[in-house]
Write a protein that holds these residues in place. Structure first.
Motif, PDB file in Angstrom:
ATOM      1  N   THR A   1       0.621  -0.796   0.129  1.00  0.00           N
ATOM      2  CA  THR A   1      -0.372  -0.097  -0.317  1.00  0.00           C
ATOM      3  C   THR A   1       0.943   1.132  -0.243  1.00  0.00           C
ATOM      4  OG1 THR A   1       0.001   0.075   1.935  1.00  0.00           O
ATOM      5  CG2 THR A   1      -1.895  -0.996   1.174  1.00  0.00           C
ATOM      6  N   GLY A   2       0.474   2.002  -0.514  1.00  0.00           N
ATOM      7  CA  GLY A   2       1.310   3.835  -0.691  1.00  0.00           C
ATOM      8  C   GLY A   2       2.172   2.648  -1.570  1.00  0.00           C
ATOM      9  N   ARG A   3       3.584   4.084  -0.752  1.00  0.00           N
ATOM     10  CA  ARG A   3       4.708   4.055  -1.780  1.00  0.00           C
ATOM     11  C   ARG A   3       5.544   3.015  -0.445  1.00  0.00           C
ATOM     12  NH1 ARG A   3       6.484  10.478  -0.025  1.00  0.00           N
ATOM     13  NH2 ARG A   3       7.804  10.409  -2.296  1.00  0.00           N
ATOM     14  N   PRO A   4       6.533   2.993  -1.506  1.00  0.00           N
ATOM     15  CA  PRO A   4       7.617   1.099  -1.013  1.00  0.00           C
ATOM     16  C   PRO A   4       8.299   1.744   0.123  1.00  0.00           C
ATOM     17  CG  PRO A   4       8.507   1.695  -3.555  1.00  0.00           C
ATOM     18  CD  PRO A   4       7.420   2.628  -2.752  1.00  0.00           C
ATOM     19  N   GLY A   5       7.897   0.875   1.513  1.00  0.00           N
ATOM     20  CA  GLY A   5       8.794   1.292   2.571  1.00  0.00           C
ATOM     21  C   GLY A   5      10.685   1.240   1.892  1.00  0.00           C
ATOM     22  N   LEU A   6      11.114   2.462   2.676  1.00  0.00           N
ATOM     23  CA  LEU A   6      12.227   2.614   3.062  1.00  0.00           C
ATOM     24  C   LEU A   6      13.110   2.847   4.212  1.00  0.00           C
ATOM     25  CD1 LEU A   6      13.360   5.882   1.075  1.00  0.00           C
ATOM     26  CD2 LEU A   6      13.287   3.923   0.290  1.00  0.00           C
ATOM     27  N   PHE A   7      13.692   1.637   4.147  1.00  0.00           N
ATOM     28  CA  PHE A   7      14.174   0.982   5.609  1.00  0.00           C
ATOM     29  C   PHE A   7      16.380   1.153   5.109  1.00  0.00           C
ATOM     30  CE2 PHE A   7      10.550  -1.111   4.920  1.00  0.00           C
ATOM     31  CZ  PHE A   7      10.341  -0.832   6.484  1.00  0.00           C
ATOM     32  N   VAL A   8      16.202   1.724   6.501  1.00  0.00           N
ATOM     33  CA  VAL A   8      18.020   2.237   6.486  1.00  0.00           C
ATOM     34  C   VAL A   8      18.711   1.533   7.836  1.00  0.00           C
ATOM     35  CG1 VAL A   8      19.672   3.763   7.060  1.00  0.00           C
ATOM     36  CG2 VAL A   8      17.582   4.325   5.897  1.00  0.00           C
ATOM     37  N   HIS A   9      19.849   0.638   7.802  1.00  0.00           N
ATOM     38  CA  HIS A   9      20.547  -0.364   8.426  1.00  0.00           C
ATOM     39  C   HIS A   9      21.797   0.535   9.273  1.00  0.00           C
ATOM     40  CE1 HIS A   9      17.004  -3.311   9.146  1.00  0.00           C
ATOM     41  NE2 HIS A   9      16.784  -2.421   7.249  1.00  0.00           N
ATOM     42  N   ASP A  10      22.220   0.586  10.089  1.00  0.00           N
ATOM     43  CA  ASP A  10      23.508   1.147  10.277  1.00  0.00           C
ATOM     44  C   ASP A  10      24.964  -0.671  10.329  1.00  0.00           C
ATOM     45  OD1 ASP A  10      23.854   0.247  13.279  1.00  0.00           O
ATOM     46  OD2 ASP A  10      22.220   1.722  13.698  1.00  0.00           O
ATOM     47  N   ARG A  11      26.024   0.808  10.538  1.00  0.00           N
ATOM     48  CA  ARG A  11      26.918  -0.802   9.867  1.00  0.00           C
ATOM     49  C   ARG A  11      26.922  -1.717  11.491  1.00  0.00           C
ATOM     50  NH1 ARG A  11      31.638   0.453  12.123  1.00  0.00           N
ATOM     51  NH2 ARG A  11      33.061  -0.202  10.508  1.00  0.00           N
TER      52      ARG A  11
END
Ligand SMILES: [Zn+2]
Length: 472
Positions: free
Chosen positions: A115-125
């Motif tokens: 639904t809606g825009r694709p989800g963005l996920f950010v993971h740190d090092r």
């Protein structure tokens, strides 16, 4: 950006921690308190959500979140002022930077948009090092010392047969690992699940992997070339994920390849979440994650009963905190200790509900299409808000489409139709028609959940679907 040494340390720490349930609980407790304090300090979104709550609340007192809440205000969610939704989207739009660390330190992936825009996920090092440590934990569970030696002799070669063409968690992670570690650049091979079966077979034979990561439906697609002697690889184990696999299908694959087929349960929000054991349960790393099975109203589901959904807390990732996040999967926690002896909590996950499609090609032979592969082809097209692919006949695919308001409806549809036709042609299915449905995308009458790929009530030739996944 090097994370190999930290990952090794994390992995060793996890192998030590996993021996006792009490130790796992203590680690979980202290990491949760630190994560909640950090989210309140650094994420404006969580600061607002938790306003008015005691400084050190119980987990159950915290409000649940989902993709819509976090991605709806991405810039307020993340804990690094350099990260913005527009900046990350610009990075993801550049195919030349696929799998590269963002700002030299972050792993970024998208989840396909239901639904809606694709989800963005950010993971740190640091989180990436923990995820690698978790993969070390599953390797240590699945492989004997002899297997490790055999892996080494085979150059640690791994092949991942996954959906490509976008920054999906699976393909991006493999490419990210190849980018940050020169050794893996040679030993890890990315094979597109969208390629025709013949090409997948040729690539796998050429790489000769010791471990194969693959969707169950893509693995089933490879059984016929395997049984015909065309696919000659000899993996130590095959790791499947992303879709459900029946016990019968797994046994057939194990017999054909002469090795165990193991399962990993993962998501863009945390991967791997859990991995299978010899007693056929999934164990999750409760020192670095929390899974709460809950009913639709978010009250707890008792162990032994299937939940409506499950809330995930990722204790490793600080840059974009995931706390009580609704994953949408139904899980059942094992109420008693698992016979395999692991102290990590055991669960089962109800199959993700996308279905394999079986079309009939121009010669009259059945061709199985992996749902994740065809969905990944659709996800390559920009401007779609909601896409549902429905097989309505032996050689007919209907598309239920909603286009984002800021895009031109007709050009998005034509681009999507072109992409799907190209994908199907690559599978030897140029004869399959791709038409736009006048119906809106629908949720399942049974589960109430949205499925992106399904067989229509009046279509999906059941006889063909029951046949072996052969390309005649
Ligand atoms: Zn077990």
């Amino acid at each position: 950006m090097a994370i190999g040494r930290e990952a090794f340390g994390r992995g060793a720490q996890m192998l030590w921690a996993q021996r006792r349930a009490g130790r796992l609980r203590r680690l979980q407790h202290s990491r949760l308190a630190a994560l909640v304090a950090h989210a309140r300090d650094c994420s404006p979104l969580y600061r607002d959500l938790y306003a008015g709550l005691p400084w050190s609340p119980d987990l159950a007192a915290l409000p649940a979140v989902d993709k819509r809440v976090l991605n709806g205000d991405f810039d307020a969610w993340v804990c690094d002022a350099r990260l913005t939704r527009s900046g990350v989207e610009e990075f993801l739009a550049d195919p030349g930077r696929f799998g590269q660390p963002y700002l030299d330190e972050y792993f970024v992936c998208t989840s396909s948009g239901t639904t809606g825009r694709p989800g963005l996920f950010v993971h740190d090092r640091h989180a990436c090092a923990v995820y690698l440590g978790m993969f070390g934990r599953l390797d240590a569970t699945w492989l004997s010392w002899r297997d490790f030696a055999r892996m080494e002799l085979r150059g640690d070669r791994v092949a991942a047969v996954v959906g490509t063409g976008g920054h999906f968690a699976g393909a991006s992670w493999v490419q990210f690992m190849r980018t940050v570690n020169p050794r893996w650049r040679r030993s890890w091979k990315l094979v597109s699940a969208q390629w025709p079966t013949d090409r997948i077979v040729a690539e796998l034979n050429a790489h000769d992997p010791a471990i194969v990561l693959i969707y169950p439906s893509s693995l089933l697609q490879l059984l016929v070339p395997r049984e015909r002697g065309e696919l000659t690889i000899s993996p130590l184990f095959i790791e499947v994920g992303g879709e459900a696999m029946s016990r019968g299908a797994r046994q057939r694959a194990e017999a054909a390849f002469g090795c165990p087929v193991r399962t990993v349960y993962g998501a863009s929000e945390l991967d791997p979440i859990a991995f299978s054991c010899d007693a056929d349960w999934l164990h999750y790393s409760s020192d670095w994650a929390i899974l709460e099975p809950v009913q639709a109203d978010f009250t707890p589901t008792p162990p032994g009963q299937a939940s409506d959904t499950v809330l995930l807390t990722n204790l490793a990732n600080r840059v974009a905190p995931i706390i009580r996040y609704d994953l949408g999967d139904s899980v059942t926690m094992r109420p008693d200790p698992c016979p395999c002896g692991s102290a990590l909590p055991a669960l089962r996950v109800a199959g993700r509900s996308d279905e394999s499609l079986t079309f009939i090609d121009a010669q009259g032979g059945p061709v199985v299409v992996a749902p994740l592969a065809i969905a990944a082809a659709a996800d390559r097209v920009r401007g779609t808000e909601l896409v549902q692919l429905v097989q309505v006949g032996a050689s007919e695919l209907q598309v239920r489409l909603r286009v984002s308001p800021d895009y031109d409806d007709r050009s998005v549809w034509l681009a999507l139709q072109r992409e799907l036709r190209g994908f199907l042609a690559d599978q030897g299915l140029s004869n399959v028609s791709v038409a736009r449905s006048d119906q809106p995308a629908q949720v399942s009458q049974v589960s109430g959940k949205f499925r992106r790929v399904l067989r229509g009530d009046d279509g999906g030739d059941q006889r063909a679907a029951a046949s072996p996944p052969a390309r005649q």
